[in-house]
Design an enzyme around this catalytic site. Structure first.
Site, PDB file in Angstrom:
ATOM      1  N   GLY A   1       6.105  32.047 -34.208  1.00 49.72           N
ATOM      2  CA  GLY A   1       5.389  33.157 -34.822  1.00 49.72           C
ATOM      3  C   GLY A   1       5.005  34.222 -33.824  1.00 49.72           C
TER       4      GLY A   1
ATOM      5  N   GLY B   1       7.221  28.742 -39.537  1.00 53.22           N
ATOM      6  CA  GLY B   1       7.631  27.915 -38.407  1.00 53.22           C
ATOM      7  C   GLY B   1       6.466  27.630 -37.483  1.00 53.22           C
ATOM      8  N   SER B   2       6.784  27.453 -36.231  1.00 54.26           N
ATOM      9  CA  SER B   2       5.794  27.059 -35.236  1.00 54.26           C
ATOM     10  C   SER B   2       4.941  28.242 -34.793  1.00 54.26           C
ATOM     11  CB  SER B   2       6.499  26.472 -34.013  1.00 54.26           C
ATOM     12  OG  SER B   2       7.230  27.488 -33.335  1.00 54.26           O
TER      13      SER B   2
ATOM     14  N   LYS C   1      17.574  34.011 -42.958  1.00 57.77           N
ATOM     15  CA  LYS C   1      18.010  33.242 -41.803  1.00 57.77           C
ATOM     16  C   LYS C   1      17.462  31.820 -41.924  1.00 57.77           C
ATOM     17  CE  LYS C   1      17.527  32.304 -36.965  1.00 57.77           C
ATOM     18  NZ  LYS C   1      17.511  30.867 -37.342  1.00 57.77           N
TER      19      LYS C   1
ATOM     20  N   GLU D   1      -0.794  19.767 -33.425  1.00 54.05           N
ATOM     21  CA  GLU D   1       0.099  19.363 -34.502  1.00 54.05           C
ATOM     22  C   GLU D   1       1.065  18.287 -34.035  1.00 54.05           C
ATOM     23  OE1 GLU D   1       2.338  21.642 -38.118  1.00 54.05           O
ATOM     24  OE2 GLU D   1       2.604  22.484 -36.117  1.00 54.05           O
TER      25      GLU D   1
ATOM     26  N   GLU E   1       3.622  32.147 -41.567  1.00 47.10           N
ATOM     27  CA  GLU E   1       3.126  30.857 -42.041  1.00 47.10           C
ATOM     28  C   GLU E   1       3.431  29.836 -40.953  1.00 47.10           C
ATOM     29  OE1 GLU E   1       4.210  27.372 -45.150  1.00 47.10           O
ATOM     30  OE2 GLU E   1       4.474  29.416 -45.907  1.00 47.10           O
TER      31      GLU E   1
ATOM     32  N   CYS F   1       3.877  21.285 -42.711  1.00 44.43           N
ATOM     33  CA  CYS F   1       2.765  22.036 -42.136  1.00 44.43           C
ATOM     34  C   CYS F   1       1.441  21.636 -42.754  1.00 44.43           C
ATOM     35  CB  CYS F   1       2.991  23.534 -42.282  1.00 44.43           C
ATOM     36  SG  CYS F   1       3.204  24.077 -43.995  1.00 44.43           S
TER      37      CYS F   1
END
Length: 480
Positions: A223, A218-219, A166, A376, A242, A276
């Site tokens: 997650g 992703g974020s 995806k 972030e 991750e 990231c």
């Protein structure tokens, strides 16, 4: 009577450069999605029967052909989809192939049976197999769609799994191009299927009984959602996450500034800081602080913000207007709290370019009460803080909810004492990777992992294969 709310049936990718549609995709129905997953599961059962040498040979053909077929179109597509400067696009293809080549080179040794013959008793034989998990769902992000997908997709396939990929709605063409390249090289039909999904359909796949493992990049919020969906599924699914980072750099008093400063500027601004493992906060020893900041600002002022399709552009837009607004707010909040912005807006003419364009910014007089040093940013912004000692640097670098990478910059190559100082600092840092005199890079021979809110699980290296297979013990008593 209120009109019932229905889920969207399509997704449209909007160019961050001009806010125009790039491509549209139709979501499958729930029943069609179930049928797709069933096809992948059936294909996996047959693929697992193919010998490892045969799978490796097909993987090598894919690597050989990708550059001249699908790979040539990647830079221009990424420029349209997510706004990366066209001149930076080839680096993603090179990194993608580097990781794929390495993971293929270690596949035979990483997936081989582990013999225990040396410790077997007479009349017994024991060994350990690595067997595929089954169907692996890979949820990939938009910022480096090929680099992040290859970490899981390619080794999962070589290990004998099927993959449902995806992609982000921002970069849907990446999954389709990978699928085409794999099919062209000889991977079986339905062994890697790209899926364009709504959040509701994504949850359906995560919770599907035929899906065995989920790899998400992703974020932190994303997650958590994936982990919760998997927790509510029947059985127990493996989940690798991750997630984000707020990666620090520490510049020691003996660092070579002519080398260090350009490296850190690139580590902070490449891909408009949308990585990231981008450098988002820098701690500089007070004895060299002023020189460091002056050199850093001079280099940043030379960047070219503009149309990403132009070769001279070094900074394109960020991914969306919403992202740009969030970045600008973080800068404004820091300045309101006492930070000083060192990059004037005039050279970058942001208003003329559009709402998703964010000028690069360097902030000083920052501290850890400000989000710019704690949360972030994911944009072309960095905070630089003066510190007095190694001890203070370690305390501040660890003072974060994240723990992905950290870098230390010192004259270690010419000074044994500095190298020993690095090793002493490295032991104290709470992160997945510690660099000396480099940053923002994934070596495929090393496990990519994080701690704290940067996630869990491992990709790349021999340990990445361990995540995508399970150990199966074989214990034989031989009759005599």
């Amino acid at each position: 009577m209120a009109t019932p709310q229905t889920s969207p049936t399509t997704q449209t990718t909007i160019s961050p450069h001009d806010q125009q549609p790039v491509v549209q995709r139709i979501y499958p129905t729930s029943d069609a999605l179930d049928a797709t997953i069933a096809r992948a599961a059936a294909a996996q059962k047959e693929w697992a029967k193919v010998s490892l040498p045969e799978r490796i040979a097909i993987g090598q053909k894919f690597i050989d052909e990708f550059t001249t077929n699908e790979g040539e179109m990647v830079p221009a597509e990424l420029t349209k989809e997510m706004g990366r400067p066209i001149s930076h696009g080839p680096s993603e293809v090179r990194g993608f192939l580097e990781r794929a080549k390495y993971m293929l080179s270690i596949a035979a040794s990483s997936l081989a049976d582990v013999s225990l013959e040396d410790t077997d008793k007479p009349g017994f034989r024991r060994f350990i197999k690595r067997v595929p998990l089954g169907v692996v769902l890979v949820i990939a992000p938009w910022n480096f769609p090929y680099l992040t997908a290859v970490n899981s997709v390619f080794p999962a396939l070589i290990a004998g799994n099927a993959v449902l990929l995806k992609p982000s709605p921002q970069t849907p063409l990446s999954a389709e191009r990978l699928s085409a390249g794999l099919a062209h090289a000889g991977f079986p039909k339905d062994i890697m299927i790209p899926l364009h999904l709504s959040p509701e359909l994504t949850t359906q796949v995560i919770q599907h009984p035929l899906v065995d493992y989920i790899s998400f990049t992703g974020s932190v919020a994303g997650g958590r959602a994936v982990q919760q969906a998997a927790a509510n599924a029947p059985g127990f699914k493996g989940v690798a996450l991750e997630l984000g980072g707020k990666d620090p750099a520490y510049v020691r008093a003996d660092a070579d500034l002519d080398y260090t400063v350009p490296e850190l500027v690139d580590g902070a601004l490449f891909n408009s800081g949308q990585s990231c493992c981008a450098v988002e906060r820098i701690y500089v020893h007070e004895s060299i602080y002023d020189d460091f900041v002056t050199k850093f600002v001079d280099i940043v002022k030379g960047y070219k913000l503009g149309d990403p399709s132009h070769q001279e552009t070094t900074l394109g837009p960020v991914v969306s207007i919403a992202s740009a607004d969030r970045i600008r707010k973080q800068i404004a909040d820091a300045v309101a709290a006492g930070a000083k912005a060192l990059i004037p807006p005039e050279p970058f003419r942001v208003a003329r370019l559009g709402a998703a364009y964010v000028a690069p910014q360097v902030l000083v007089d920052v501290n850890h009460t400000m989000d710019i040093m704690m949360e972030e940013t994911f944009g072309p912004v960095v905070g630089i803080q003066k510190i007095a000692s190694d001890e203070e640097a370690v305390q501040l670098m660890n003072d974060s909810p994240y723990g992905l990478t950290a870098s230390i910059w010192t004259n270690a190559s010419a000074n044994l004492e500095s190298e020993q100082a690095f090793l002493a600092l490295e032991e104290q840092l709470q992160c997945g990777t510690v660099y000396l005199n480099r940053c923002d890079y994934l070596d495929p021979a090393l496990p990519w992992t994080g701690v704290k809110n940067s996630g869990r699980g491992i990709s790349l290296s021999k340990f990445g294969y361990d995540q995508l297979t399970r150990a199966k013990s074989v214990h034989m008593k031989i009759k005599t």
